[in-house]
Design an enzyme around this catalytic site. Structure first.
Site, PDB file in Angstrom:
ATOM      1  N   CYS A 126       0.821  -1.222   0.000  1.00 36.58           N
ATOM      2  CA  CYS A 126       0.000   0.000   0.000  1.00 36.58           C
ATOM      3  C   CYS A 126       0.854   1.271   0.000  1.00 36.58           C
ATOM      4  O   CYS A 126       0.417   2.303  -0.485  1.00 36.58           O
ATOM      5  CB  CYS A 126      -1.012  -0.012   1.146  1.00 36.58           C
ATOM      6  SG  CYS A 126      -0.310  -0.248   2.767  1.00 36.58           S
ATOM      7  N   LYS A 182      -6.928  -9.703  10.173  1.00 31.86           N
ATOM      8  CA  LYS A 182      -6.841  -8.248  10.015  1.00 31.86           C
ATOM      9  C   LYS A 182      -8.159  -7.734   9.469  1.00 31.86           C
ATOM     10  O   LYS A 182      -8.601  -8.130   8.388  1.00 31.86           O
ATOM     11  CB  LYS A 182      -5.705  -7.890   9.055  1.00 31.86           C
ATOM     12  CG  LYS A 182      -5.632  -6.410   8.747  1.00 31.86           C
ATOM     13  CD  LYS A 182      -4.408  -6.059   7.947  1.00 31.86           C
ATOM     14  CE  LYS A 182      -4.398  -4.586   7.580  1.00 31.86           C
ATOM     15  NZ  LYS A 182      -3.188  -4.216   6.836  1.00 31.86           N
ATOM     16  N   ARG A 218      -2.033   5.648   8.003  1.00 32.94           N
ATOM     17  CA  ARG A 218      -2.067   5.932   6.560  1.00 32.94           C
ATOM     18  C   ARG A 218      -1.435   7.274   6.240  1.00 32.94           C
ATOM     19  O   ARG A 218      -0.904   7.471   5.151  1.00 32.94           O
ATOM     20  CB  ARG A 218      -3.500   5.827   6.041  1.00 32.94           C
ATOM     21  CG  ARG A 218      -3.954   4.369   6.093  1.00 32.94           C
ATOM     22  CD  ARG A 218      -5.292   4.145   5.452  1.00 32.94           C
ATOM     23  NE  ARG A 218      -5.712   2.761   5.671  1.00 32.94           N
ATOM     24  CZ  ARG A 218      -6.934   2.299   5.448  1.00 32.94           C
ATOM     25  NH1 ARG A 218      -7.861   3.126   4.987  1.00 32.94           N
ATOM     26  NH2 ARG A 218      -7.236   1.037   5.678  1.00 32.94           N
ATOM     27  N   LYS A 244      -5.843  -7.848  14.539  1.00 33.55           N
ATOM     28  CA  LYS A 244      -5.615  -6.424  14.322  1.00 33.55           C
ATOM     29  C   LYS A 244      -6.890  -5.782  13.830  1.00 33.55           C
ATOM     30  O   LYS A 244      -7.492  -6.334  12.904  1.00 33.55           O
ATOM     31  CB  LYS A 244      -4.500  -6.270  13.281  1.00 33.55           C
ATOM     32  CG  LYS A 244      -4.275  -4.864  12.811  1.00 33.55           C
ATOM     33  CD  LYS A 244      -3.284  -4.843  11.692  1.00 33.55           C
ATOM     34  CE  LYS A 244      -3.210  -3.414  11.196  1.00 33.55           C
ATOM     35  NZ  LYS A 244      -2.519  -3.299   9.951  1.00 33.55           N
TER      36      LYS A 244
END
Ligand code: PBG
Length: 327
Positions: free
Chosen positions: A115, A190, A200, A250
């Site tokens: 990502c 997750k 992020r 998570k």
């Protein structure tokens, strides 16, 4: 029935305690960003920075010397983004540098995901129609990246992308290339969570919102739906079978039921990731004078161990020894 006798003073509370926070079971995340002039504070994560190559080494050195933190999880953020043929050499170089500087004094886990490496902010290779991630193409790149990190000296690779079959592919790649002794920690449970916000920002990894109208705008087609706990079980069970050494839940606080349930059902070491948003929530409450950050963090960590975690990934790992000694 008298229960208060056992709460009367700290001596008896010490003696009856069932759960302890072990600072040696905490892992400190780090963000290293290519081409950064100097460290930049991450909003909400007090004392956590986006680091450049030099400041990363200094931060890790200070963690080792001043905080006794010997275990880290590294997130690399390269400046060149792509959609496929992701370039992982920047991150690999940081692993090499850490290994060269600190030798075996340091346990280095590396997050494996794209990502922060992709033009669109998704965790893998986006299909030409921009409506889904290509599983096979992503898995093959994840396996290659894992090998590169292992060659660079990582003790552990930790895939967080949520593609199917990546654990088997990574394990095979490591085994076939002489790295069968390296650990694989799977982010197996997750969830598709709103609590990843500060991360992020730090990792430059938000899914891009503009562009084509069918562009995937969030990670709901690959991360687990919070309303589907059975998926967390099945994914974790599969990852264990595929060769993961450590499984993970998570986020942490909002998923303690999952952690307790899965850690009882699947006999593997369980990690739990106290993610950026939940860590920051405590910091923000404390900034507003509404809670005591130290006590709230210790209380959260206690809950994670109580629910069955063997280890906790937390942005506050470097404060643990100090905070514990003050209690
Ligand atoms: C990468 C990744 C994420 C986190 C860890 N690895 C973000 C995401 O899935 O969007 C989140 C960690 C945090 O919030 O602290 N896929």
């Amino acid at each position: 029935m008298n229960q208060r006798r056992l709460r009367e003073n700290e001596w008896i509370r010490d003696l009856v305690r069932e759960v302890v926070v072990r600072p040696e079971a905490l892992v400190q995340p780090h963000f290293v960003v290519q081409g950064l002039g100097g460290p930049e504070a991450v909003p909400g994560l007090t004392g956590v920075f986006r680091e450049n190559e030099e400041s990363l080494l200094k931060r890790v050195e200070s963690d080792l010397e001043n905080s006794g933190v010997r275990k880290l999880l590294l997130f690399g953020v390269p400046n060149e983004k792509a959609n496929g043929n992701f370039k992982v050499d920047f991150t690999a170089r940081q692993v090499e540098r850490l290994r060269a500087a600190f030798g075996k004094n340091l346990f280095i886990a590396v997050d494996v995901c794209f990502c922060s490496y992709s033009t669109h902010g998704h965790c893998g290779v986006l299909h030409a129609e921009c409506d889904h991630l290509e599983n096979a193409a992503t898995v093959s790149e994840l396996a290659k990246a894992s090998l590169v990190y292992a060659q660079a000296g990582a003790d552990c690779v930790a895939p967080s992308d949520m593609m199917d079959g990546r654990v088997a592919a990574i394990r095979k790649m490591l085994d076939e290339n002489g790295f069968s002794r390296r650990l694989l920690m799977s982010y197996s449970a997750k969830f598709h969570s709103s609590f990843y916000g500060p991360f992020r920002v730090a990792a430059d990894s938000s899914p891009q919102k503009s562009g084509q109208k069918n562009l995937l705008h969030d990670r709901s087609t690959y991360q687990i739906d919070p309303s589907h706990p059975r998926d967390a079980y099945l994914s974790s069970e599969r990852d264990a079978k595929e060769g993961a050494d450590i499984l993970m839940v998570k986020p942490a606080l909002a998923y303690l039921d999952i952690l307790q349930d899965l850690s009882r059902r699947i006999e593997k070491p369980w990690a739990v990731y106290e993610v950026s948003g939940e860590y920051a929530a405590i910091e923000v409450l404390a900034e507003r004078g509404l809670i005591d950050a130290r006590r709230a963090h210790l209380e959260s960590w206690t809950a994670f161990f109580r629910a069955g975690a063997s280890m906790v990934i937390t942005y506050g790992a470097r404060h643990a020894r100090k905070w514990l000694s003050e209690s």
